[in-house]
Design an enzyme around this catalytic site. Structure first.
Site, PDB file in Angstrom:
ATOM      1  N   THR A  20      16.640  36.648  28.920  1.00 23.13           N
ATOM      2  CA  THR A  20      16.745  35.579  27.919  1.00 23.13           C
ATOM      3  C   THR A  20      18.187  35.345  27.452  1.00 23.13           C
ATOM      4  O   THR A  20      18.503  34.258  26.969  1.00 23.13           O
ATOM      5  CB  THR A  20      15.885  35.892  26.675  1.00 23.13           C
ATOM      6  OG1 THR A  20      16.330  37.111  26.095  1.00 23.13           O
ATOM      7  CG2 THR A  20      14.405  35.976  27.011  1.00 23.13           C
ATOM      8  N   ASP A  21      19.047  36.367  27.586  1.00 20.08           N
ATOM      9  CA  ASP A  21      20.385  36.254  26.979  1.00 20.08           C
ATOM     10  C   ASP A  21      21.183  35.061  27.503  1.00 20.08           C
ATOM     11  O   ASP A  21      21.864  34.373  26.737  1.00 20.08           O
ATOM     12  CB  ASP A  21      21.200  37.534  27.240  1.00 20.08           C
ATOM     13  CG  ASP A  21      20.715  38.719  26.408  1.00 20.08           C
ATOM     14  OD1 ASP A  21      19.806  38.534  25.578  1.00 20.08           O
ATOM     15  OD2 ASP A  21      21.251  39.828  26.605  1.00 20.08           O
ATOM     16  N   LYS A  60      18.978  29.971  22.818  1.00 20.59           N
ATOM     17  CA  LYS A  60      18.369  31.178  22.245  1.00 20.59           C
ATOM     18  C   LYS A  60      18.741  31.236  20.777  1.00 20.59           C
ATOM     19  O   LYS A  60      19.918  31.185  20.422  1.00 20.59           O
ATOM     20  CB  LYS A  60      18.870  32.418  23.002  1.00 20.59           C
ATOM     21  CG  LYS A  60      18.156  33.690  22.569  1.00 20.59           C
ATOM     22  CD  LYS A  60      18.486  34.884  23.471  1.00 20.59           C
ATOM     23  CE  LYS A  60      17.666  36.087  23.025  1.00 20.59           C
ATOM     24  NZ  LYS A  60      17.864  37.286  23.873  1.00 20.59           N
ATOM     25  N   THR A  80      14.563  41.192  30.815  1.00 20.50           N
ATOM     26  CA  THR A  80      13.554  41.985  30.110  1.00 20.50           C
ATOM     27  C   THR A  80      12.171  41.776  30.697  1.00 20.50           C
ATOM     28  O   THR A  80      11.325  42.661  30.638  1.00 20.50           O
ATOM     29  CB  THR A  80      13.584  41.607  28.612  1.00 20.50           C
ATOM     30  OG1 THR A  80      14.875  41.941  28.119  1.00 20.50           O
ATOM     31  CG2 THR A  80      12.550  42.347  27.816  1.00 20.50           C
ATOM     32  N   GLU A 104      37.474  14.391  12.670  1.00 19.99           N
ATOM     33  CA  GLU A 104      38.570  14.932  11.858  1.00 19.99           C
ATOM     34  C   GLU A 104      39.766  15.322  12.726  1.00 19.99           C
ATOM     35  O   GLU A 104      40.774  15.797  12.228  1.00 19.99           O
ATOM     36  CB  GLU A 104      38.095  16.157  11.065  1.00 19.99           C
ATOM     37  CG  GLU A 104      37.112  15.820   9.953  1.00 19.99           C
ATOM     38  CD  GLU A 104      36.779  17.043   9.107  1.00 19.99           C
ATOM     39  OE1 GLU A 104      37.629  17.466   8.291  1.00 19.99           O
ATOM     40  OE2 GLU A 104      35.662  17.573   9.271  1.00 19.99           O
ATOM     41  N   TYR A 110      15.217  49.885  25.760  1.00 20.64           N
ATOM     42  CA  TYR A 110      14.645  49.741  27.101  1.00 20.64           C
ATOM     43  C   TYR A 110      15.754  49.348  28.059  1.00 20.64           C
ATOM     44  O   TYR A 110      16.886  49.065  27.638  1.00 20.64           O
ATOM     45  CB  TYR A 110      13.541  48.668  27.112  1.00 20.64           C
ATOM     46  CG  TYR A 110      14.079  47.271  26.874  1.00 20.64           C
ATOM     47  CD1 TYR A 110      14.346  46.816  25.586  1.00 20.64           C
ATOM     48  CD2 TYR A 110      14.373  46.428  27.938  1.00 20.64           C
ATOM     49  CE1 TYR A 110      14.877  45.557  25.370  1.00 20.64           C
ATOM     50  CE2 TYR A 110      14.904  45.168  27.734  1.00 20.64           C
ATOM     51  CZ  TYR A 110      15.150  44.745  26.448  1.00 20.64           C
ATOM     52  OH  TYR A 110      15.689  43.505  26.244  1.00 20.64           O
TER      53      TYR A 110
HETATM   54  N1  ASP Z   1      19.310  41.505  27.681  1.00 21.82           N
HETATM   55  C1  ASP Z   1      18.114  40.954  28.264  1.00 21.82           C
HETATM   56  C2  ASP Z   1      18.523  39.988  29.342  1.00 21.82           C
HETATM   57  O1  ASP Z   1      18.983  38.922  29.044  1.00 21.82           O
HETATM   58  C3  ASP Z   1      17.311  40.280  27.211  1.00 21.82           C
HETATM   59  C4  ASP Z   1      16.058  39.605  27.674  1.00 21.82           C
HETATM   60  O2  ASP Z   1      15.807  39.359  28.829  1.00 21.82           O
HETATM   61  O3  ASP Z   1      15.225  39.261  26.780  1.00 21.82           O
HETATM   62  O4  ASP Z   1      18.392  40.304  30.488  1.00 21.82           O
END
Ligand code: ASP
Length: 352
Positions: free
Chosen positions: A115-116, A188, A36, A309, A49
């Site tokens: 971020t993923d 995340k 992103t 457990e 997007y």
């Molecule tokens: N789907 C995007 C990615 O991981 C999300 C992001 O970058 O925030 O490339």
């Protein structure tokens, strides 16, 4: 301590600062993979997007302020949403980083990423990069075209950390939202919030505000130069699947993972790595056949301990310690390149 502060302290102390040393900025290479931070939408206030639209040169040009922190050059490794991150990109990225950090004129690396899956890529690099030089991943939750895009400041701060000598030897780092995370610790935690990353168990390595870095501690867990993993001669990584536990779970997906060729299975267990009796029986059956089976947890924080457990000794299972399922999968894939010994693999989960 910032460069400017170091210089003024040196001057105040009457130390001679050669003009060339004072002028020479650290050299940082930016490796762009997409995400992103390189995403674009057709308006600045829309949720939809596409990731990975902006190239590395545009990324660098968008944050001219970073040129005061480091001399920079960029390379495009890939331009994908990190939901599409894959072994081919991982092996290419790791190889390129290891080449760059071996060069005497490279002081640090910044990797722009989605971020993923940044926690998986960061942890992978933490285990296979062979250098104490700063290697810093950064990302953004909002695309570059958004109102209040978070990418530019994250990028600026990531360059500041990569250019900072005090960042050396702290393992691979992830810089987002003014926080410096260890790649082994962050996860995340929100699908959409800008403040999505937390290091719930191991805590922050430091903070960075408009380029001012503050480091609190070193890395937790073995990493980089102390890591026993290497990608020398590695062209493929073994398949390891993650199966999530739930109410009324049976063993069908565990058997399916084995049938698909998994050499290892990670269970995202309930609670302390638990699962139903039928699932545990199915897992133990695969463990008996030589598939390495790791119990992790679908719970957001906490360790998974041995024999709480579940009788891991009797069933031939490994406990993930504090690695979440996605990071346990990364470690197990690298571990399987070296060993199938359960005691050895359990040790790796404790040490890394
Ligand atoms: N789907 C995007 C990615 O991981 C999300 C992001 O970058 O925030 O490339």
């Amino acid at each position: 301590m910032t460069r400017a502060l170091r210089l003024s302290l040196a001057l105040a102390a009457g130390l001679a600062v050669p003009a060339s040393a004072a002028d020479k900025l650290p050299s940082v290479v930016v490796l762009a993979t997409g995400g992103t931070i390189a995403g674009a939408a057709s308006t600045d206030v829309q949720a939809g997007y596409t990731s990975g639209q902006v190239g590395v040169d545009q990324l660098l040009a968008a944050v001219p302020q970073a040129k005061k922190l480091a001399s920079m050059r960029g390379e495009q490794i890939s331009n994908i949403g990190s939901q599409d991150m894959n072994d081919e990109v991982w092996l290419k990225l790791a190889k390129r980083i290891n080449e760059l950090v071996a060069m005497p004129d490279v002081d640090g690396i910044v990797i722009t990423h989605g971020t993923d899956t940044i926690e998986e890529t960061g942890y992978f690099l933490n285990l296979v990069v062979k250098s104490r030089k700063p290697v810093v991943l950064t990302a953004a939750m909002r695309p570059s075209t958004a109102l209040s895009a978070d990418g530019p400041l994250n990028f600026f701060n990531a360059v500041a950390v990569a250019a900072n000598k005090d960042a050396a030897g702290r393992g691979v780092l992830v810089v987002v939202n003014d926080w410096i995370h260890g790649a082994s610790s962050l996860t995340k935690a929100s699908t959409t919030a800008v403040q999505t990353f937390l290091s719930p168990l191991r805590g922050l390595v430091g903070t960075v505000a408009y380029g001012e870095c503050e480091f609190y501690r070193g890395p937790v867990g073995k990493n980089t130069v102390d890591s026993e993993f290497s990608l020398e001669g590695v062209t493929a990584l073994p398949r390891v699947d993650i199966v999530m536990a739930h109410e009324n779970m049976d063993g069908v997906l565990i058997a399916a993972a084995a049938a698909a060729g998994a050499k290892g299975i990670v269970i995202a267990g309930v609670g302390n790595g638990n699962m139903t009796k039928p699932a545990l029986d199915a897992l133990a059956a695969q463990a008996k056949k030589g598939i390495v089976c790791v119990r992790s947890s679908r719970v957001a924080t906490g360790r998974v301990g041995r024999k709480v457990e579940v009788d891991d000794d009797a069933l031939g299972l490994v406990a993930s310690d504090d690695l979440n399922p996605q990071k346990a999968r990364v470690l197990l894939r690298l571990a399987l390149l070296k060993t199938r010994s359960l005691s050895d693999i359990q040790r790796l989960f404790v040490e890394y």
